[in-house]
Motif scaffolding. Structure first.
Motif, PDB file in Angstrom:
ATOM      1  N   THR A  42       0.843  -1.201   0.000  1.00 36.85           N
ATOM      2  CA  THR A  42       0.000   0.000   0.000  1.00 36.85           C
ATOM      3  C   THR A  42       0.875   1.248   0.000  1.00 36.85           C
ATOM      4  N   GLY A 100      -2.717   4.038   5.408  1.00 36.43           N
ATOM      5  CA  GLY A 100      -2.874   2.756   4.717  1.00 36.43           C
ATOM      6  C   GLY A 100      -3.853   1.787   5.326  1.00 36.43           C
ATOM      7  N   LEU A 101      -4.208   1.995   6.585  1.00 40.64           N
ATOM      8  CA  LEU A 101      -5.172   1.108   7.248  1.00 40.64           C
ATOM      9  C   LEU A 101      -6.079   1.964   8.121  1.00 40.64           C
ATOM     10  N   THR A 102      -7.284   1.481   8.359  1.00 43.53           N
ATOM     11  CA  THR A 102      -8.258   2.251   9.140  1.00 43.53           C
ATOM     12  C   THR A 102      -7.713   2.754  10.494  1.00 43.53           C
ATOM     13  N   ALA A 124      -7.428   4.115   3.355  1.00 41.39           N
ATOM     14  CA  ALA A 124      -8.328   3.371   4.255  1.00 41.39           C
ATOM     15  C   ALA A 124      -9.790   3.497   3.819  1.00 41.39           C
ATOM     16  N   GLY A 125     -10.607   2.482   4.210  1.00 39.14           N
ATOM     17  CA  GLY A 125     -11.957   2.401   3.641  1.00 39.14           C
ATOM     18  C   GLY A 125     -13.115   2.150   4.598  1.00 39.14           C
ATOM     19  N   THR A 126     -12.894   2.169   5.926  1.00 41.29           N
ATOM     20  CA  THR A 126     -14.042   1.993   6.826  1.00 41.29           C
ATOM     21  C   THR A 126     -14.940   3.226   6.722  1.00 41.29           C
ATOM     22  N   PHE A 141     -12.192   5.005  -1.076  1.00 36.70           N
ATOM     23  CA  PHE A 141     -13.532   4.432  -1.262  1.00 36.70           C
ATOM     24  C   PHE A 141     -14.017   4.000   0.107  1.00 36.70           C
ATOM     25  N   LEU A 143     -15.983   0.634   2.103  1.00 39.81           N
ATOM     26  CA  LEU A 143     -16.347  -0.777   1.893  1.00 39.81           C
ATOM     27  C   LEU A 143     -17.832  -0.959   1.633  1.00 39.81           C
ATOM     28  N   TYR A 169     -11.570  -6.505  11.224  1.00 36.05           N
ATOM     29  CA  TYR A 169     -11.435  -5.122  11.711  1.00 36.05           C
ATOM     30  C   TYR A 169     -12.335  -4.246  10.854  1.00 36.05           C
ATOM     31  N   PRO A 223      -7.536  -7.023   3.185  1.00 42.50           N
ATOM     32  CA  PRO A 223      -6.942  -5.758   2.748  1.00 42.50           C
ATOM     33  C   PRO A 223      -5.917  -5.964   1.642  1.00 42.50           C
ATOM     34  N   SER A 224      -5.680  -4.884   0.910  1.00 44.40           N
ATOM     35  CA  SER A 224      -4.694  -4.880  -0.160  1.00 44.40           C
ATOM     36  C   SER A 224      -3.376  -5.472   0.344  1.00 44.40           C
ATOM     37  N   ASP A 251     -10.544  -5.752  -3.385  1.00 43.01           N
ATOM     38  CA  ASP A 251      -9.291  -5.781  -2.626  1.00 43.01           C
ATOM     39  C   ASP A 251      -8.581  -7.128  -2.756  1.00 43.01           C
ATOM     40  N   MET A 302      -4.829   1.680  -4.686  1.00 38.82           N
ATOM     41  CA  MET A 302      -4.142   2.545  -3.733  1.00 38.82           C
ATOM     42  C   MET A 302      -3.397   3.666  -4.477  1.00 38.82           C
TER      43      MET A 302
HETATM   44  C1  DHB Z   1      -8.336  -0.858   4.318  1.00 43.29           C
HETATM   45  C2  DHB Z   1      -7.091  -1.318   3.939  1.00 43.29           C
HETATM   46  C3  DHB Z   1      -6.939  -1.932   2.728  1.00 43.29           C
HETATM   47  O1  DHB Z   1      -5.741  -2.389   2.327  1.00 43.29           O
HETATM   48  C4  DHB Z   1      -8.030  -2.097   1.870  1.00 43.29           C
HETATM   49  O2  DHB Z   1      -7.852  -2.734   0.706  1.00 43.29           O
HETATM   50  C5  DHB Z   1      -9.267  -1.612   2.246  1.00 43.29           C
HETATM   51  C6  DHB Z   1      -9.425  -0.994   3.476  1.00 43.29           C
HETATM   52  C7  DHB Z   1      -8.500  -0.221   5.650  1.00 43.29           C
HETATM   53  O3  DHB Z   1      -7.761  -0.563   6.587  1.00 43.29           O
HETATM   54  O4  DHB Z   1      -9.377   0.641   5.787  1.00 43.29           O
END
Ligand code: DHB
Length: 390
Positions: A42, A100-102, A124-126, A141, A143, A169, A223-224, A251, A302
């Motif tokens: 990422t 890179g992560l929520t 991140a996508g939450t 984006f 989820l 998560y 996740p990616s 993903d 990403m």
């Molecule tokens: C998140 C991380 C990712 O690598 C992905 O593909 C989607 C979401 C995240 O942590 O929000």
């Protein structure tokens, strides 16, 4: 004595003035990413995406010089937080981007609010992330945005019995919920909901359960960067030959890993906002430039999130005529519209999330290489989590 003090005073203010001048002419953008650890892909993709935007569009906007500083948070939220504080306090960064992560995006939300510095979430996508600070804007984006269209596709295509398998998560929980609820409402059955840990996931026992359940399909979010490990277990457990269809958000068939996944990935159907195979002149130019600048590496979603994050920052600086006032930049970002390599996009002024097309894609071989080939699209999708009043 007085004379000396005065002289010192003049010299000090001259230095202060020249520092202010340098500050005024340079806009520092702090990019915080996992450049090492399990989400390093990422970081690599995001950094390359941001750098490509600057390379293509020049490093001067509204008379200001753009300086991009990239920092590695190793994927640890306490490090992300410290780096954000240092970038704002020491480097005078006026915008932060990446995450890179929520949990890494969430760690910076209170700092963005306190310092009034825009936090551009380009990875991140939450769904709820943008609700954690009025200074967060997202160019990646959500989820729910990607998962809900998959439920509709299944219902239309006679997929009735599904097991879900998600990373345990924020984004995985979102994907599970926003796939399952509309799917069940439309008459489908979710036979099992499996969650795998984010750290050191072992997919084997979970996939054995999926194999025993014999559903029509397994819906996956990882996740990616984790898709190849998943695919390996999918094949090792014989699921590729079991007639159980692989579906999910895009993903799992991430363009970064897809070329090395092997033919077992062929036929996987996913819904997502970006494919390197997207057929548009903007994307063809983007992919060609990206591959040229990065030793043939294929851009994934990403890279596009970061490329568009930079596009949004440039747009905002143009609109403010170079002012770096945080509130003015955020106001300029709301409602911004442009043509991304992924297609038309807009920042929802109400939620600061991105409105974009979601494409239905199937993994196919094109000129000997695996790609997510788009075959249908849902236009201008807003994050359904917020549209539902959350
Ligand atoms: C998140 C991380 C990712 O690598 C992905 O593909 C989607 C979401 C995240 O942590 O929000």
């Amino acid at each position: 004595m007085l004379k000396t003090l005065l002289a010192v005073g003049v010299a000090a203010s001259a230095i202060a003035a020249s520092a202010a001048l340098a500050d005024d002419n340079t806009v520092t953008i702090g990019m915080i990413l996992p450049m090492t650890g399990p989400s390093a892909s990422t970081g690599k993709q995001e950094q390359a995406g941001a750098q490509l935007y600057i390379h293509e569009h020049g490093d001067t906007v509204a008379g200001k010089k753009i300086q991009l500083i990239v920092k590695d948070d190793t994927g640890a939220p306490d490090v992300t937080k410290r780096l954000a504080e240092e970038l704002i306090g020491n480097d005078k960064a006026k915008v932060l981007i990446g995450f890179g992560l929520t949990p890494l995006a969430l760690a910076v939300a209170p700092i963005a609010t306190e310092a009034k510095v825009p936090e551009i979430v380009s990875a991140a996508g939450t769904a709820m992330i943008t609700e954690k600070s009025p200074f967060i804007v997202r160019t990646s984006f959500t989820l729910p945005q990607a998962a809900e269209p998959m439920a509709r596709w299944c219902l239309k295509n006679n997929i009735r019995k599904v097991a879900t398998l998600v990373t345990d998560y924020g984004p995985g929980v979102d994907a599970e919920k926003w796939f399952s609820e509309p799917f069940v409402k439309g008459g489908g059955t979710v036979v099992e909901k499996i969650r795998v840990p984010l750290k050191n996931p072992d997919f084997a026992p979970f996939l054995q359960r999926v194999s025993d359940d014999k559903p029509d399909a397994v819906f996956v979010f990882v996740p990616s960067g984790f898709g190849a490990a998943f695919m390996k277990e999918f094949v090792d457990r014989g699921l590729d030959k079991s007639g159980i269809k692989l579906i999910g958000t895009g993903d799992v068939t991430d363009d970064d890993l897809l070329p090395s996944m092997g033919d077992a990935a062929i036929g996987a159907v996913t819904t997502h906002h970006y494919s390197a195979a997207h057929d548009s002149p903007e994307n063809k130019a983007f992919v060609a430039d990206f591959e040229k600048a990065n030793n043939g590496m294929r851009p994934n979603f990403m890279a596009v999130g970061a490329y568009d994050g930079m596009a949004l920052i440039y747009h905002a600086l143009e609109a403010t005529k170079g002012s770096t006032d945080g509130q003015a930049l955020i106001d300029a970002m709301k409602g911004a519209k442009w043509t991304s390599p992924r297609g038309p996009v807009e920042i929802d002024p109400a939620t600061r999330d991105i409105i974009q097309n979601i494409y239905v894609r199937k993994v196919e071989k094109v000129n000997g290489q695996l790609y997510n080939v788009e075959f249908d699209k849902i236009e201008a999708v807003k994050d359904p989590f917020k549209a539902a009043g959350n």
